[in-house]
Write a protein that holds these residues in place. Sequence first.
Motif, short mmCIF file in Angstrom:
data_model
loop_
_atom_site.label_atom_id
_atom_site.label_comp_id
_atom_site.label_asym_id
_atom_site.label_seq_id
_atom_site.Cartn_x
_atom_site.Cartn_y
_atom_site.Cartn_z
N GLY A 1 -17.81 -16.01 77.83
CA GLY A 1 -17.13 -14.78 77.25
C GLY A 1 -17.41 -13.65 78.46
N ALA A 2 -18.46 -13.37 78.61
CA ALA A 2 -18.86 -12.43 79.64
C ALA A 2 -18.12 -12.58 81.00
N GLU A 3 -18.11 -13.64 81.46
CA GLU A 3 -17.33 -14.07 82.82
C GLU A 3 -15.87 -13.88 82.43
N ALA A 4 -15.39 -14.36 81.49
CA ALA A 4 -13.91 -14.14 81.33
C ALA A 4 -13.34 -13.10 80.68
N ALA A 5 -14.35 -11.72 80.49
CA ALA A 5 -13.91 -10.65 79.86
C ALA A 5 -13.31 -10.99 78.58
N SER A 6 -13.78 -11.97 77.68
CA SER A 6 -13.21 -12.48 76.41
C SER A 6 -14.19 -12.13 75.20
N LEU A 7 -15.33 -11.17 75.39
CA LEU A 7 -16.52 -11.12 74.32
C LEU A 7 -15.94 -10.42 73.22
N GLY B 1 -29.90 -3.89 83.60
CA GLY B 1 -29.85 -5.32 83.03
C GLY B 1 -28.70 -6.32 83.36
N LEU B 2 -28.79 -6.62 84.74
CA LEU B 2 -28.00 -7.37 85.46
C LEU B 2 -28.06 -8.84 85.37
N GLY B 3 -28.61 -9.38 84.39
CA GLY B 3 -28.78 -11.17 84.22
C GLY B 3 -27.59 -11.75 83.97
N ASN B 4 -27.68 -12.78 83.13
CA ASN B 4 -26.62 -13.99 82.88
C ASN B 4 -25.57 -13.17 82.17
N MET B 5 -25.80 -12.26 81.21
CA MET B 5 -24.55 -11.46 80.48
C MET B 5 -24.13 -10.35 81.26
N GLY B 6 -25.22 -9.34 81.54
CA GLY B 6 -24.96 -8.05 82.22
C GLY B 6 -24.46 -8.12 83.31
N ALA C 1 -23.80 -2.01 70.76
CA ALA C 1 -22.49 -2.75 70.75
C ALA C 1 -22.75 -4.22 71.07
N PRO C 2 -23.44 -5.00 70.39
CA PRO C 2 -23.76 -6.46 70.59
C PRO C 2 -22.70 -7.15 70.67
N VAL C 3 -22.67 -8.48 71.25
CA VAL C 3 -21.60 -9.17 71.51
C VAL C 3 -21.82 -10.50 71.11
N SER C 4 -20.83 -11.30 70.84
CA SER C 4 -20.62 -12.76 70.89
C SER C 4 -19.73 -13.33 71.80
N GLY C 5 -20.05 -14.56 72.23
CA GLY C 5 -19.12 -15.07 73.22
C GLY C 5 -19.83 -15.78 74.39
N GLY C 6 -20.92 -15.42 74.42
CA GLY C 6 -22.01 -16.12 75.71
C GLY C 6 -21.62 -15.72 76.99
N VAL C 7 -21.96 -16.65 77.87
CA VAL C 7 -21.78 -16.32 79.13
C VAL C 7 -20.64 -16.53 79.83
#
Length: 294
Positions: free
Chosen positions: A124-130, A9-14, A116-122
């Motif tokens: 946060g995923a890009e900045a490794a700050s989830l 799953g390599l979408g917006n978040m993955g 291990a669900p996340v918050s922080g959105g795209v």
Amino acid sequence: MTLDIGFIGLGNMGGPMAANLVKAGHRVTGYDLAADARERAAGHGIAVAESAERAVAGAEVVITMLPTGRHVLGAYEGLTAAAREALFVDCSTIAVGDARIAADLARTTGHRAVDAPVSGGVPGAEAASLTFMVGAEDADFGEAEPLLAAMGRRVVHCGASGSGQAAKICNNMILGVSMIAVSEAFVLGESLGLSHEALFDVASAASGQCWALTSNCPVPGPVPTSPANRDYAAGFAAALMAKDLGLAAGAAESAGLPTELGRRAAQLYADFAAADGAGLDFSAIITTLGKGTA
Ligand code: NAD
């Protein structure tokens, strides 16, 4: 320690999460059904496999970041080729019940599992700050934590399997309901002749203070970075809020709890998403709340 990781799953978040694992020095082999997601991932140093089964072959860790529980359960049935005792980490947002079934599925094929669900959105995923909310046995959490820290800033152990998903939907129920409360206050204040700035200046320094008001303010002006200042471009999309509140409502139904505001909020966001709000920031719900009843 360098790990062999299979990422499904390599979408917006993955996509960006997998890229951050590569940056942290891990060997990541990924798979996505969508060709454009596979191409983007390859550009970030992820070895792209031609199937999910191949992506996880021999992997010590298997990470999934998929749209719904149905996708996760479907994927878990086919991921038997991972190394024995491999750690399965599902970062998707899915129902607590599905997370427990997924963990059982992984265990019956000789693997270990954490949600291990996340918050922080795209961003946060890009900045490794989830922020990661983790449901896991203690030993498995100890192993997952450094890996998750490569993709996020905060990793919280919430309890056994399913607890990460429970924390995620409870937090988002607070957020969804509080955004509606803040929005209703601005709509009422406006009708009473109160300016947005005056209400913000009072409530942000008084007992009405909350994240929905001070960080994601639903009216333009008081918080320059909030989506309201850019025509409600997401941000956190209303469709995702509707999904998360639907999961919370389903969990409340199973538990026999009324959660009246949570369920009403779920309905309002679902109606808004089904009309034309799906891709807008969830704070755009305010645009539906000003229709008078008098
Ligand atoms: P997305 O739709 O961008 O990505 C999901 C990817 O999974 C897609 O690229 C799709 O092709 C792929 N996929 C679906 N089934 C597959 C399968 N069987 N095998 C391989 N690939 C498959 O979604 P997203 O925004 O990345 O969200 C993923 C999860 O994260 C969801 O559960 C969502 O609720 C959660 N989440 C999203 C955000 C956000 O802001 N986008 C924030 C927090 C949590």
